[in-house]
Design a protein around this motif. Sequence first.
Motif, PDB file in Angstrom:
ATOM      1  N   ARG A 145       0.829  -1.205   0.000  1.00  0.00           N
ATOM      2  CA  ARG A 145       0.000   0.000   0.000  1.00  0.00           C
ATOM      3  C   ARG A 145       0.863   1.255   0.000  1.00  0.00           C
ATOM      4  O   ARG A 145       0.540   2.236  -0.665  1.00  0.00           O
ATOM      5  N   LEU A 146       1.959   1.232   0.762  1.00  0.00           N
ATOM      6  CA  LEU A 146       2.856   2.381   0.759  1.00  0.00           C
ATOM      7  C   LEU A 146       3.455   2.572  -0.631  1.00  0.00           C
ATOM      8  O   LEU A 146       3.550   3.706  -1.126  1.00  0.00           O
ATOM      9  N   ALA A 147       3.859   1.478  -1.271  1.00  0.00           N
ATOM     10  CA  ALA A 147       4.406   1.569  -2.625  1.00  0.00           C
ATOM     11  C   ALA A 147       3.367   2.163  -3.580  1.00  0.00           C
ATOM     12  O   ALA A 147       3.691   3.022  -4.426  1.00  0.00           O
ATOM     13  N   GLU A 148       2.115   1.728  -3.455  1.00  0.00           N
ATOM     14  CA  GLU A 148       1.050   2.231  -4.322  1.00  0.00           C
ATOM     15  C   GLU A 148       0.800   3.713  -4.067  1.00  0.00           C
ATOM     16  O   GLU A 148       0.591   4.491  -5.009  1.00  0.00           O
ATOM     17  N   VAL A 149       0.818   4.135  -2.802  1.00  0.00           N
ATOM     18  CA  VAL A 149       0.633   5.541  -2.459  1.00  0.00           C
ATOM     19  C   VAL A 149       1.765   6.389  -3.035  1.00  0.00           C
ATOM     20  O   VAL A 149       1.523   7.454  -3.632  1.00  0.00           O
ATOM     21  N   LEU A 150       3.003   5.945  -2.872  1.00  0.00           N
ATOM     22  CA  LEU A 150       4.145   6.689  -3.399  1.00  0.00           C
ATOM     23  C   LEU A 150       4.094   6.770  -4.926  1.00  0.00           C
ATOM     24  O   LEU A 150       4.431   7.810  -5.513  1.00  0.00           O
ATOM     25  N   LEU A 151       3.660   5.691  -5.559  1.00  0.00           N
ATOM     26  CA  LEU A 151       3.543   5.689  -7.011  1.00  0.00           C
ATOM     27  C   LEU A 151       2.479   6.694  -7.455  1.00  0.00           C
ATOM     28  O   LEU A 151       2.697   7.485  -8.391  1.00  0.00           O
ATOM     29  N   ARG A 152       1.346   6.689  -6.764  1.00  0.00           N
ATOM     30  CA  ARG A 152       0.253   7.610  -7.101  1.00  0.00           C
ATOM     31  C   ARG A 152       0.671   9.068  -6.879  1.00  0.00           C
ATOM     32  O   ARG A 152       0.397   9.942  -7.708  1.00  0.00           O
ATOM     33  N   LEU A 153       1.338   9.337  -5.752  1.00  0.00           N
ATOM     34  CA  LEU A 153       1.778  10.693  -5.457  1.00  0.00           C
ATOM     35  C   LEU A 153       2.843  11.165  -6.450  1.00  0.00           C
ATOM     36  O   LEU A 153       2.848  12.336  -6.858  1.00  0.00           O
ATOM     37  N   SER A 154       3.753  10.261  -6.826  1.00  0.00           N
ATOM     38  CA  SER A 154       4.806  10.663  -7.772  1.00  0.00           C
ATOM     39  C   SER A 154       4.222  10.998  -9.136  1.00  0.00           C
ATOM     40  O   SER A 154       4.690  11.923  -9.817  1.00  0.00           O
ATOM     41  N   ARG A 155       3.195  10.264  -9.550  1.00  0.00           N
ATOM     42  CA  ARG A 155       2.563  10.546 -10.843  1.00  0.00           C
ATOM     43  C   ARG A 155       1.737  11.823 -10.808  1.00  0.00           C
ATOM     44  O   ARG A 155       1.570  12.491 -11.829  1.00  0.00           O
ATOM     45  N   LYS A 156       1.246  12.160  -9.623  1.00  0.00           N
ATOM     46  CA  LYS A 156       0.428  13.357  -9.471  1.00  0.00           C
ATOM     47  C   LYS A 156       1.271  14.601  -9.217  1.00  0.00           C
ATOM     48  O   LYS A 156       1.044  15.656  -9.806  1.00  0.00           O
TER      49      LYS A 156
END
Length: 226
Positions: A145-156
């Motif tokens: 979940r942390l990896a998914e959050v970081l991925l989402r934030l980096s793309r945003k």
Amino acid sequence: MTSVEVSQFKDELRTLAASDSLGASSIRYAKRTHIYNCGEHDGNIYLVESGQVKTLTYARCGKECLLSIYTSGDIFGESSLLGAVRAETATVMRTSWIRRIPADGFRSALADRKLLNGFIDHMAERLTEQQQVITSMVTMDSEQRLAEVLLRLSRKLGKQRSGHLLAIEERITQEELSGMVGTTRSRVGYFLKRFKDAGLVLPVSEAFLLVNEKRLAEYVNGVPWF
């Protein structure tokens, strides 16, 4: 629906709000200011002109749960169209200029079919994002979940660097990340160290994190990285 169409809707709304036809006003908010609070009646929709805003809610024990982060061009507070009290608090993360749009004026503007269709696309995208967040909470462990959050934030929020690297320049605390992931601050720190050791994220002096988008996406999608 495409991201391009949603982006065009936001541009059209920004132009319309600036024309004064919606009765909108541009307000400067200092860091840590609450734009509205959970439980309040607030009849406005907000457009971020510059800066960064987070929305969060609270558990009965008082623990914060960070819902989302908004940056330049983003819209938030759409629930005011329902006339209900706020279910979340919106807090400024750094000094920001926010366009406050009365919900009644916004609703009237939706008589324009092009703007209405754009708003529907925007809300469909928002719903899809929320479904993805819920799915990750149910199907992933806290490290994923942390990896998914970081991925989402980096793309945003991220800015492109060389290769597959995206730089998140604005600092997000481990406490805020733990609120988005649904785990403890200490576990977030432990997972970040593992990600750094594996090269999924990189610490740099001029930014919060450099995210290796390709490798982090592979991990989120189940490709082993150890």
